[in-house]
Design an enzyme around this catalytic site. Structure first.
Site, PDB file in Angstrom:
ATOM      1  N   GLU A  80     -19.243  -5.895  11.005  1.00  0.00           N
ATOM      2  CA  GLU A  80     -20.181  -5.076  11.764  1.00  0.00           C
ATOM      3  C   GLU A  80     -21.256  -5.905  12.467  1.00  0.00           C
ATOM      4  O   GLU A  80     -21.652  -5.589  13.598  1.00  0.00           O
ATOM      5  CB  GLU A  80     -20.835  -4.053  10.833  1.00  0.00           C
ATOM      6  CG  GLU A  80     -19.888  -2.996  10.292  1.00  0.00           C
ATOM      7  CD  GLU A  80     -19.114  -3.428   9.057  1.00  0.00           C
ATOM      8  OE1 GLU A  80     -18.293  -2.639   8.558  1.00  0.00           O
ATOM      9  OE2 GLU A  80     -19.336  -4.575   8.586  1.00  0.00           O
ATOM     10  N   ARG A 128     -25.275  -2.261   8.075  1.00  0.00           N
ATOM     11  CA  ARG A 128     -24.987  -3.649   7.745  1.00  0.00           C
ATOM     12  C   ARG A 128     -25.383  -4.609   8.866  1.00  0.00           C
ATOM     13  O   ARG A 128     -25.368  -5.816   8.683  1.00  0.00           O
ATOM     14  CB  ARG A 128     -23.488  -3.804   7.441  1.00  0.00           C
ATOM     15  CG  ARG A 128     -22.965  -2.746   6.481  1.00  0.00           C
ATOM     16  CD  ARG A 128     -21.521  -2.979   6.102  1.00  0.00           C
ATOM     17  NE  ARG A 128     -21.424  -4.002   5.080  1.00  0.00           N
ATOM     18  CZ  ARG A 128     -20.284  -4.465   4.603  1.00  0.00           C
ATOM     19  NH1 ARG A 128     -19.145  -4.045   5.088  1.00  0.00           N
ATOM     20  NH2 ARG A 128     -20.274  -5.388   3.672  1.00  0.00           N
ATOM     21  N   LYS A 146       0.838  -1.182   0.000  1.00  0.00           N
ATOM     22  CA  LYS A 146       0.000   0.000   0.000  1.00  0.00           C
ATOM     23  C   LYS A 146       0.883   1.245   0.000  1.00  0.00           C
ATOM     24  O   LYS A 146       1.854   1.331   0.742  1.00  0.00           O
ATOM     25  CB  LYS A 146      -0.906  -0.013   1.235  1.00  0.00           C
ATOM     26  CG  LYS A 146      -2.212   0.715   1.053  1.00  0.00           C
ATOM     27  CD  LYS A 146      -3.191   0.377   2.158  1.00  0.00           C
ATOM     28  CE  LYS A 146      -4.551   0.989   1.885  1.00  0.00           C
ATOM     29  NZ  LYS A 146      -5.530   0.664   2.946  1.00  0.00           N
TER      30      LYS A 146
END
Length: 632
Positions: A367, A395, A280
């Protein structure tokens, strides 16, 4: 190469490895330059430059379907599909979306701002393809962090069972929005260190074939040795157990390595997973060396130093106020535990984690698990505080209904990014939580007008032991108000009159308080005396105050930076109906459609949620009320 001349990725098929490397470098410099002005998801995109180029070279979009999980790593895809000239407008009002968008391009075949959805969508496309007897590849690109999402595991299970032709690209950079957690992360770590499993397996097979068939024992055990070798080379071989053919790990910045394994994958029948290791922030030193992933999503910055460009003397972020208050409360509340679904940095909990590591539990991108885990803790007398974005709480709706509210458990929800969030657009606008929380029995909902009231609301949430309670707060920075030294709980359901008035009343809360006060001042100059009420408890309502105002028959305007359907204004209308009142009420809020990306002020103007419109609505109500009284 002039990147603005790229209209279609087909040209990549003719490029050599050396030409691809030059193009990759040009794209990186373009992104670093453009995002220093607009901001955006820099780290994720710098990490997938070679991978995106390789996928577009070896597959034929849009016939072949490339699905980007989450979507914030799709900038290179946008460049290759003819949108380079729009990058000056990235994430701006009416500009280029920061996520895949079907109306932008036929190459955007799946829209996603939340993680862990690509595998399910890809399986749906593969089933549709086979039912229609068509022939194309389906290629979901999913990050390692997204695999902690239960939906991704459900999809892996189904894909492995059905054996459809599907090529999953696992982009493994060892980090999502925050450092990944859990057994899957550890398993991927072992795979990374194990080297090229398939290459070793092929070499072992060749070696076994060279051994003379002396006695039946070697012949009988050779296959068993070869098959069991994968467990030695790659502990667990999770994906092969799921029914996938596993290729990797692959160097995601080496075009030859990528080409070799993508070619293998295309020739292989059934579900395939190509495990690609990327870095990244690749190519930009400040992002490469970022250990806390502060370059995941950034605002404008100075290219040379990486220094972020921020307004001087800005008030603290709302999320920082919440986190700091939680730290203050630790010494008082020994039941307190903070839970986050992979949002330690986004929720400004990094200091809390450093100071109280045993009190913070990061469950990864999960979640649903986070909500029910909090419920389980509450059954044992703990006081869980779940720090979660409004858009991500969506969610876990069933868990809210079934596990928390139905059992009336003492779970506190810190709902960050409530209201319009701006640049991330429709997938991230936190505008639905009032509507989907308000109708749940036992739920209490509140929102502060400023940072000082916010810290008292955190304290209120942690001292409230009569069921679930939700604290909403917006994205960005507070107002810079003076903070009280001592904390106290607010009386549940009690509103606050900010400005007295007798001609009409504005009921609002949170981010629209300032708008209401300014509108009231504008109306005062026109001879109208309008009351402004901080309706800080969205549920329960301040029933004594409502009875009083409705008995006085004065017009009421409700204002909310949230959807009107089922929102706060609806609850005021319901109150009137339930008690037989027939007041003059006007609701102001967000319309029944998704609000796209842009500056929040521009978005509010677009939906006519402004002080000027509020003045017009109140005057219209007053005129109608006066006409009604004259007819009476």
């Amino acid at each position: 190469m002039d990147l603005t001349k790229i209209k279609n990725p087909a040209f990549l098929k003719k490029l050599s490895t050396e030409e691809l490397e030059v193009l990759a470098a040009e794209i990186r410099q373009f992104l670093i330059r453009k995002l220093s002005v607009t901001g955006g998801h820099l780290g994720a995109n710098l990490g997938v430059v070679e991978l995106t180029l390789a996928l577009h070279k070896h597959f034929s979009s849009p016939t072949d379907k490339l699905l980007f999980d989450v979507g914030h790593q799709s900038y290179i895809h946008k460049i290759l599909t003819g949108r380079t000239d729009r990058f000056d407008t990235l994430r701006q009002y009416k500009g280029l979306c920061g996520f895949p968008k079907m109306v932008e391009s036929e190459h955007d075949v799946w829209e996603a701002g939340h993680s862990s959805t690509s595998l399910s969508a890809a399986m749906g496309m593969a089933i549709a393809r086979d039912m229609k007897q068509e022939d194309y590849s389906v290629v979901p690109i999913i990050g390692d962090g997204a695999l902690t999402g239960g939906m991704a595991l459900e999809a892996l299970n189904h894909i492995g069972h059905e054996k459809k032709n599907l090529t999953v690209i696992l982009n493994d950079n060892e980090m999502s929005i925050a450092g990944n957690v859990g057994a899957l992360h550890n398993a991927l770590g072992r795979m990374r260190s194990a080297g090229k499993y398939n290459r070793v397996k092929d070499e072992l097979e060749l070696l076994l074939k060279k051994i003379p068939a002396v006695g039946g024992k070697i012949a009988q055990t050779a296959e068993r040795v070869k098959d069991s070798m994968k467990y030695f080379m790659v502990p667990g071989m999770l994906f092969e157990e799921f029914g996938f053919t596993y290729f990797g790990p692959v160097d995601g910045h080496d075009f030859k390595d990528l080409e070799e394994h993508i070619t293998y994958a295309k020739k292989t029948k059934g579900p395939v997973l190509v495990h690609v290791i990327t870095q990244k922030g690749k190519g930009y030193q400040p992002a490469e060396t970022d250990q806390k992933d502060k370059w995941h999503g950034v605002g404008p910055y100075k290219i040379e130093s990486g220094e972020k460009i921020k307004p001087a003397d800005a008030a603290p972020a709302w999320s920082q106020v919440v986190s700091d208050t939680l730290e203050r409360e630790v010494s008082r509340e020994d039941r307190l535990a903070v839970i986050t679904p992979a949002m330690i940095l986004g929720s400004k909990l990094d200091k809390f984690q450093e100071h109280y590591p045993d009190r913070l539990h990061d469950v990864g991108i999960a979640e649903q698990h986070a909500v029910t885990l909090s419920a389980g803790m509450a059954t044992q007398g703990m006081k869980p505080f779940l720090a979660i974005y409004s858009t991500f709480l969506q969610r876990a709706y069933d868990q809210l209904v079934h596990d928390v509210c139905r059992q009336n458990l003492n779970v506190a929800f810190g709902i960050d990014r409530a209201g319009l969030v701006g640049a991330d657009g429709e997938t991230h606008q936190g505008v639905f939580d009032i509507a989907f929380l308000r109708h749940l029995p036992n739920m209490t909902i509140m929102m502060p007008k400023d940072e000082n009231e916010c810290q008292h609301m955190v304290h209120t949430a942690l001292t409230y032991d009569d069921g679930p309670i939700a604290l909403r707060f917006p994205r960005g920075n507070g107002l810079g108000v003076e903070m009280d030294a001592d904390l106290h709980p607010l009386p549940i359901g009690k509103w606050e009159v900010l400005k007295e008035g007798t001609d009409g009343v504005i009921l609002t809360f949170g981010t629209t308080i300032e708008m209401a006060l300014e509108a009231s001042q504008m109306l005062k100059k026109q001879g109208l005396n309008i009351e402004v009420v901080n309706a800080r408890f969205i549920k329960p309502l301040d029933e004594p105050l409502l009875h009083d105002r409705m008995n006085k028959h004065i017009p009421i305007v409700t204002v909310e930076e949230a959807v009107l359907k089922g929102g706060f204004g609806s609850s005021v209308l319901e109150f009137a109906e339930e008690h037989g009142y027939k007041p003059q009420i006007k609701r102001m809020g967000l319309p029944d459609r998704y609000i796209e990306h842009g500056n929040v002020k521009e978005l509010l103007a677009e939906v006519q949620l402004t002080k000027e419109q509020l003045v017009l609505e109140m005057k219209a109500l007053l005129t109608a009320s006066n006409d009604k009284q004259k007819r009476a």
